[in-house]
Design a protein around this motif. Sequence first.
Motif, short mmCIF file in Angstrom:
data_model
loop_
_atom_site.label_atom_id
_atom_site.label_comp_id
_atom_site.label_asym_id
_atom_site.label_seq_id
_atom_site.Cartn_x
_atom_site.Cartn_y
_atom_site.Cartn_z
N VAL A 173 11.17 -2.02 -5.96
CA VAL A 173 11.51 -3.45 -5.91
C VAL A 173 10.56 -4.11 -4.91
CG1 VAL A 173 13.91 -3.40 -6.67
CG2 VAL A 173 13.40 -3.02 -4.24
N GLU A 174 10.03 -5.26 -5.29
CA GLU A 174 9.06 -5.99 -4.47
C GLU A 174 9.55 -7.43 -4.33
OE1 GLU A 174 6.11 -5.84 -2.62
OE2 GLU A 174 6.42 -8.00 -2.55
N LYS A 175 9.72 -7.86 -3.09
CA LYS A 175 10.29 -9.18 -2.81
C LYS A 175 9.42 -10.33 -3.32
CE LYS A 175 10.24 -10.70 1.50
NZ LYS A 175 10.47 -10.89 2.92
N VAL A 229 0.84 -1.21 0.00
CA VAL A 229 0.00 0.00 0.00
C VAL A 229 0.87 1.26 0.00
CG1 VAL A 229 -1.78 1.27 1.25
CG2 VAL A 229 -1.84 -1.23 1.23
N ALA A 230 1.81 1.34 0.95
CA ALA A 230 2.63 2.55 1.06
C ALA A 230 3.53 2.72 -0.15
CB ALA A 230 3.48 2.48 2.34
N GLY A 231 4.17 1.63 -0.59
CA GLY A 231 5.13 1.71 -1.69
C GLY A 231 4.49 2.14 -2.99
N GLY A 258 -5.30 -11.70 18.74
CA GLY A 258 -5.19 -12.15 17.36
C GLY A 258 -6.48 -11.80 16.63
N VAL A 259 -6.43 -11.71 15.30
CA VAL A 259 -7.63 -11.38 14.53
C VAL A 259 -7.97 -12.54 13.59
CG1 VAL A 259 -6.36 -10.04 12.77
CG2 VAL A 259 -8.81 -9.69 13.05
N TRP A 260 -9.27 -12.86 13.56
CA TRP A 260 -9.81 -13.93 12.72
C TRP A 260 -10.69 -13.28 11.66
CZ3 TRP A 260 -8.75 -19.03 14.35
CH2 TRP A 260 -8.15 -19.13 15.61
N ARG A 261 -10.50 -13.68 10.40
CA ARG A 261 -11.30 -13.02 9.35
C ARG A 261 -11.84 -14.05 8.36
NH1 ARG A 261 -7.88 -7.69 7.83
NH2 ARG A 261 -6.18 -9.12 7.43
N TYR A 262 -13.03 -13.75 7.83
CA TYR A 262 -13.70 -14.69 6.92
C TYR A 262 -14.68 -13.89 6.06
CZ TYR A 262 -15.51 -19.36 5.70
OH TYR A 262 -15.84 -20.54 5.05
N ILE A 294 -10.74 -5.00 3.93
CA ILE A 294 -10.05 -3.89 4.57
C ILE A 294 -11.07 -2.77 4.78
CG2 ILE A 294 -9.13 -3.02 2.36
CD1 ILE A 294 -6.48 -2.66 4.10
N ILE A 295 -11.07 -2.23 5.99
CA ILE A 295 -12.01 -1.17 6.34
C ILE A 295 -11.25 0.14 6.31
CG2 ILE A 295 -13.55 -0.27 8.12
CD1 ILE A 295 -13.56 -3.03 9.41
N VAL A 296 -11.74 1.10 5.56
CA VAL A 296 -11.04 2.39 5.51
C VAL A 296 -12.04 3.52 5.70
CG1 VAL A 296 -9.08 1.58 4.16
CG2 VAL A 296 -11.13 2.37 2.99
N GLN A 307 -7.09 1.89 10.48
CA GLN A 307 -6.39 3.07 9.97
C GLN A 307 -5.00 2.78 9.39
OE1 GLN A 307 -6.67 6.34 9.44
NE2 GLN A 307 -8.85 6.40 9.83
N GLY A 308 -4.58 1.49 9.39
CA GLY A 308 -3.21 1.20 8.94
C GLY A 308 -2.98 1.61 7.50
N ALA A 309 -3.91 1.25 6.62
CA ALA A 309 -3.74 1.58 5.21
C ALA A 309 -3.84 3.09 5.00
CB ALA A 309 -4.78 0.85 4.37
N ALA A 310 -4.73 3.73 5.75
CA ALA A 310 -4.88 5.18 5.61
C ALA A 310 -3.60 5.90 6.02
CB ALA A 310 -6.05 5.67 6.46
N GLY A 360 4.67 3.97 6.24
CA GLY A 360 3.71 2.86 6.37
C GLY A 360 4.03 2.00 7.58
N ASP A 361 3.68 0.72 7.47
CA ASP A 361 3.85 -0.20 8.61
C ASP A 361 5.30 -0.33 9.05
OD1 ASP A 361 1.17 -0.72 8.71
OD2 ASP A 361 1.33 -2.88 8.35
N SER A 362 6.25 -0.12 8.17
CA SER A 362 7.65 -0.24 8.59
C SER A 362 7.99 0.82 9.64
CB SER A 362 8.60 -0.14 7.40
OG SER A 362 8.54 1.13 6.81
N VAL A 380 12.51 -9.24 -6.36
CA VAL A 380 13.82 -8.61 -6.17
C VAL A 380 13.78 -7.74 -4.91
CG1 VAL A 380 15.51 -6.98 -7.15
CG2 VAL A 380 14.25 -8.55 -8.66
N THR A 381 14.87 -7.74 -4.16
CA THR A 381 14.99 -6.77 -3.06
C THR A 381 16.43 -6.29 -2.98
OG1 THR A 381 14.53 -6.34 -0.73
CG2 THR A 381 15.35 -8.56 -1.26
N PHE A 382 16.70 -5.43 -1.99
CA PHE A 382 18.09 -4.96 -1.85
C PHE A 382 18.90 -6.04 -1.14
CE2 PHE A 382 18.54 -4.11 2.68
CZ PHE A 382 17.22 -4.05 3.10
#
Length: 373
Positions: free
Chosen positions: A33-35, A14-16, A180-184, A46-48, A298-301, A286-288, A127-129
């Motif tokens: 670059v995306e691993k 999302v952030a990249g 923990g979170v459970w999703r379905y 995802i809730i935004v 709110q993580g993606a936002a 972002g999350d990093s 690919v990554t660094f």
Amino acid sequence: MSAANKVLIVGGGVAGLAVAIGLHNKGVGVEVVEKNADWSVYHVGIIVQANFVRALAQLGVGDAAVKAGFAYKGARFMSMDGQVIAELPGESAADGFPGDLGLTRPALHTVLTDKVKELGIPVRLGVTFESFNDTGDGVDVTFTDGTSGRYDLLIGCDGNYSAVRKVLWPDATPKYTGQGVWRYNVPRPAELEWSDLYIGKPGGKVGYCPLTEEEMYIFAVFEEKGNPKFAPETLADEMQKRLEGFGGQMAESAKCVTDPALVVYRPLEACIMPDPWYQGRVVLIGDSAHSATPHLGQGAAMAVEDAVVLAEEVAGKDDLAAALRAFMERRFERAKLVGTSSIQLGEWEMHPESAGNPVELTERIRVKLAEPI
Ligand SMILES: Cc1cc2nc3c(=O)[nH]c(=O)nc-3n(C[C@H](O)[C@H](O)[C@H](O)COP(=O)(O)OP(=O)(O)OC[C@H]3O[C@@H](n4cnc5c(N)ncnc54)[C@H](O)[C@@H]3O)c2cc1C
């Protein structure tokens, strides 16, 4: 005028992707670059909220995101038996756009990857660094495909378990929060236009959120003592146990949770970095930089807002140190507020004896985040 002309983005999530679009739109050269060679994401929801929609609109992908998702009316807090305790209607933060939006994670990924492809932004998959060296006037990077390059700025967008962060801050690691979170994903009842959160069961809460006309997802966030590992074949039964005891629509929708292979379970691990999130010519977003729990959705936002602000500051200043400092001034307190409040909500669920008012905190943060960034 730009503080960087050639930027390397590590991580195509999302952030990249958002910062790639934001910088490209302002005339800055970017490479990603995306691993993950498949560039795939989990099929979860995802809730935004309005601030996410506004940030996507600023990047030119707001319409596509709204079309790919379901604009619902807002969030409701429910009692365990399904009575409405409080309604928090979603207020728009950008003209012509809705407030609250649900969409699937793959749908969001498609919106962002389609735009990146349309703009011709180079993305190297699988690919990554391998290493990077900030020499003061540039960053020399070697890659796992044997190539190398020199960049004005390296942006770490590689998520909660960031390898870029590990190089700069080796001791900063995500910590298990106790839940923990459970999703379905389940069918959406035609009349359902709210995201409902059912509270009152010790240890956590459950809820659902519309994702499309046809689909919604159920989530259950609960205390999981000792961070247990669950055998894959037990996941539907385990999720059912967390959904027990709730009434209303939840009781009906919970019956659909039957296939263990379709349950997505994740322990919640958070890492909120102190100011600054940069060293020299390397910055985290972002999350990093600030992974939180999903309690405020709110993580993606926060990731997309980071991207919008970083693109504005880097493209709008000619001094990189000044641009990164200005970025921190605009981002740190806001992301920290989301992170610490999300963790606080989880703490209250696990320790109801000392709990504050989750409705009041959630509403206060929603109002705060509607303010311009
Ligand atoms: C259980 C759960 C529920 C959530 N629910 C919500 C929600 O409802 N609403 C919301 O807004 N947010 C939610 N979030 C948070 C949201 O998913 C994240 O905040 C958001 O995805 C962060 O974006 P990001 O780009 O920083 O990280 P990510 O989206 O994780 O992207 C990181 C990318 O970097 C890549 N990568 C990793 N390491 C490397 C490397 N070394 N080199 C190159 N690439 C690498 C990964 O493959 C990935 O593509 C939830 C998170 C979790 C865990």
